[in-house]
Design a protein around this motif. Sequence first.
Motif, PDB file in Angstrom:
ATOM      1  N   THR A  44       1.405  -8.767 -11.481  1.00 29.91           N
ATOM      2  CA  THR A  44       0.882  -7.964 -12.526  1.00 29.91           C
ATOM      3  C   THR A  44       0.507  -6.624 -12.437  1.00 29.91           C
ATOM      4  OG1 THR A  44      -1.500  -8.338 -11.993  1.00 29.91           O
ATOM      5  CG2 THR A  44      -0.435 -10.253 -13.300  1.00 29.91           C
ATOM      6  N   ARG A  45       0.372  -5.976 -13.368  1.00 33.40           N
ATOM      7  CA  ARG A  45       0.027  -4.614 -13.493  1.00 33.40           C
ATOM      8  C   ARG A  45      -1.364  -4.319 -12.566  1.00 33.40           C
ATOM      9  NH1 ARG A  45      -2.836  -2.953 -17.345  1.00 33.40           N
ATOM     10  NH2 ARG A  45      -1.999  -4.646 -18.815  1.00 33.40           N
ATOM     11  N   SER A  46      -2.417  -5.071 -12.673  1.00 36.46           N
ATOM     12  CA  SER A  46      -3.590  -5.038 -12.045  1.00 36.46           C
ATOM     13  C   SER A  46      -3.390  -5.083 -10.516  1.00 36.46           C
ATOM     14  CB  SER A  46      -4.642  -6.151 -12.580  1.00 36.46           C
ATOM     15  OG  SER A  46      -4.972  -5.861 -13.910  1.00 36.46           O
ATOM     16  N   GLN A  47      -2.426  -6.243 -10.219  1.00 38.51           N
ATOM     17  CA  GLN A  47      -2.181  -6.232  -8.875  1.00 38.51           C
ATOM     18  C   GLN A  47      -1.279  -4.963  -8.322  1.00 38.51           C
ATOM     19  OE1 GLN A  47      -0.063  -9.997  -9.271  1.00 38.51           O
ATOM     20  NE2 GLN A  47      -1.950 -11.444  -8.435  1.00 38.51           N
ATOM     21  N   VAL A  50      -3.527  -2.351  -7.351  1.00 37.67           N
ATOM     22  CA  VAL A  50      -4.263  -2.555  -6.153  1.00 37.67           C
ATOM     23  C   VAL A  50      -3.470  -2.328  -4.993  1.00 37.67           C
ATOM     24  CG1 VAL A  50      -5.237  -4.391  -4.449  1.00 37.67           C
ATOM     25  CG2 VAL A  50      -5.905  -4.479  -6.845  1.00 37.67           C
ATOM     26  N   LEU A  51      -2.066  -2.716  -5.205  1.00 42.63           N
ATOM     27  CA  LEU A  51      -1.212  -2.337  -3.972  1.00 42.63           C
ATOM     28  C   LEU A  51      -1.177  -0.900  -3.914  1.00 42.63           C
ATOM     29  CD1 LEU A  51       1.647  -5.053  -4.274  1.00 42.63           C
ATOM     30  CD2 LEU A  51      -0.250  -4.882  -2.594  1.00 42.63           C
ATOM     31  N   SER A  52      -0.748  -0.128  -4.968  1.00 40.05           N
ATOM     32  CA  SER A  52      -0.410   1.254  -5.083  1.00 40.05           C
ATOM     33  C   SER A  52      -1.563   2.018  -4.321  1.00 40.05           C
ATOM     34  CB  SER A  52      -0.291   1.736  -6.355  1.00 40.05           C
ATOM     35  OG  SER A  52      -0.208   3.066  -6.678  1.00 40.05           O
ATOM     36  N   GLY A  80     -10.830 -11.771  -7.146  1.00 37.87           N
ATOM     37  CA  GLY A  80      -9.672 -12.817  -7.459  1.00 37.87           C
ATOM     38  C   GLY A  80      -8.344 -12.085  -7.192  1.00 37.87           C
ATOM     39  N   LEU A  81      -8.325 -10.789  -7.705  1.00 38.42           N
ATOM     40  CA  LEU A  81      -7.117 -10.011  -7.269  1.00 38.42           C
ATOM     41  C   LEU A  81      -6.699 -10.077  -6.150  1.00 38.42           C
ATOM     42  CD1 LEU A  81      -7.444  -6.767  -9.711  1.00 38.42           C
ATOM     43  CD2 LEU A  81      -5.937  -8.202  -9.876  1.00 38.42           C
ATOM     44  N   ILE A  82      -7.360 -10.073  -5.042  1.00 37.62           N
ATOM     45  CA  ILE A  82      -6.722  -9.873  -3.696  1.00 37.62           C
ATOM     46  C   ILE A  82      -6.608 -11.199  -3.269  1.00 37.62           C
ATOM     47  CG2 ILE A  82      -7.882  -9.377  -1.453  1.00 37.62           C
ATOM     48  CD1 ILE A  82      -7.444  -6.803  -3.023  1.00 37.62           C
ATOM     49  N   ASP A  83      -7.422 -12.314  -3.603  1.00 29.46           N
ATOM     50  CA  ASP A  83      -6.997 -13.609  -3.308  1.00 29.46           C
ATOM     51  C   ASP A  83      -5.574 -14.013  -4.043  1.00 29.46           C
ATOM     52  OD1 ASP A  83      -9.270 -14.150  -2.446  1.00 29.46           O
ATOM     53  OD2 ASP A  83     -10.365 -15.281  -3.993  1.00 29.46           O
ATOM     54  N   ARG A  84      -5.330 -13.432  -5.241  1.00 23.57           N
ATOM     55  CA  ARG A  84      -3.822 -13.946  -5.697  1.00 23.57           C
ATOM     56  C   ARG A  84      -2.812 -12.958  -4.848  1.00 23.57           C
ATOM     57  NH1 ARG A  84      -7.299 -14.127  -9.859  1.00 23.57           N
ATOM     58  NH2 ARG A  84      -6.824 -12.083 -10.735  1.00 23.57           N
ATOM     59  N   LEU A  85      -3.216 -11.604  -4.500  1.00 31.23           N
ATOM     60  CA  LEU A  85      -2.342 -10.956  -3.691  1.00 31.23           C
ATOM     61  C   LEU A  85      -1.922 -11.425  -2.547  1.00 31.23           C
ATOM     62  CD1 LEU A  85      -3.471  -7.435  -4.747  1.00 31.23           C
ATOM     63  CD2 LEU A  85      -1.102  -8.303  -5.182  1.00 31.23           C
ATOM     64  N   ASP A  87      -2.425 -14.720  -1.581  1.00 30.95           N
ATOM     65  CA  ASP A  87      -1.617 -16.016  -1.666  1.00 30.95           C
ATOM     66  C   ASP A  87      -0.053 -15.594  -1.805  1.00 30.95           C
ATOM     67  OD1 ASP A  87      -4.122 -17.461  -1.719  1.00 30.95           O
ATOM     68  OD2 ASP A  87      -4.295 -17.879  -3.551  1.00 30.95           O
ATOM     69  N   SER A  88       0.227 -14.681  -2.331  1.00 31.47           N
ATOM     70  CA  SER A  88       1.563 -14.181  -2.826  1.00 31.47           C
ATOM     71  C   SER A  88       2.077 -13.553  -1.561  1.00 31.47           C
ATOM     72  CB  SER A  88       1.831 -13.291  -3.939  1.00 31.47           C
ATOM     73  OG  SER A  88       1.090 -13.914  -5.028  1.00 31.47           O
ATOM     74  N   GLY A  89       1.444 -13.344  -0.472  1.00 34.94           N
ATOM     75  CA  GLY A  89       1.755 -12.698   0.701  1.00 34.94           C
ATOM     76  C   GLY A  89       1.948 -11.181   0.565  1.00 34.94           C
ATOM     77  N   PHE A  90       1.373 -10.544  -0.561  1.00 32.93           N
ATOM     78  CA  PHE A  90       1.619  -9.276  -0.456  1.00 32.93           C
ATOM     79  C   PHE A  90       0.215  -8.017   0.117  1.00 32.93           C
ATOM     80  CE2 PHE A  90       3.303 -10.469  -4.800  1.00 32.93           C
ATOM     81  CZ  PHE A  90       4.761 -10.562  -4.582  1.00 32.93           C
TER      82      PHE A  90
END
Length: 166
Positions: A44-47, A50-52, A80-85, A87-90
């Motif tokens: 997602t754009r929010s994720q 965070v990565l950027s 929540g964003l970090i958890d999803r990131l 879980d996705s391995g990002f």
Amino acid sequence: MANKTTSSEELEQRRHLRVGFLIHDVSRLRRTVYDQHLKPLGITRSQWWVLSNLSRHDGDGYMQVELARLLDVGKVTLGGLIDRLEDSGFVIRVPDKNDRRSKRVLISPKGAEVLKQIESVSRKLNNEILKEIAPEDEEKFAQLLAKMKSNLIEMEALPVASKASD
């Protein structure tokens, strides 16, 4: 004379409202287009945001509370964003060197790779968004937006009582 003044004030007010609506609409449409183009990458754009920000911190990562402050989001929202990131391995969470109870958030190799793909998509989208806009107009527009941002930051910093008395 009063009619001219009122009419002039009304026109100025409409002009300011129009600018505000256009900025809002462009921002909303841009977010929608980005979301559509990022969906196939599984992010997602929010994720991406965070990565950027993590990628700009030279591999040291951030404490979650620092990242929340930087991104101006709540700790729970960011969690929540970090958890999803994660879980996705990002991203990965690693113990802080100075405080083993705390975790630092780092971008993973998989996250760095998807970020490269996102940056490629972003370049293409920005080129499309800015097509038929002369470079000098783009530069002037960027300067105007930066000035508006600066004005808003100054306004945000003023106590509410000072704002009301103006």
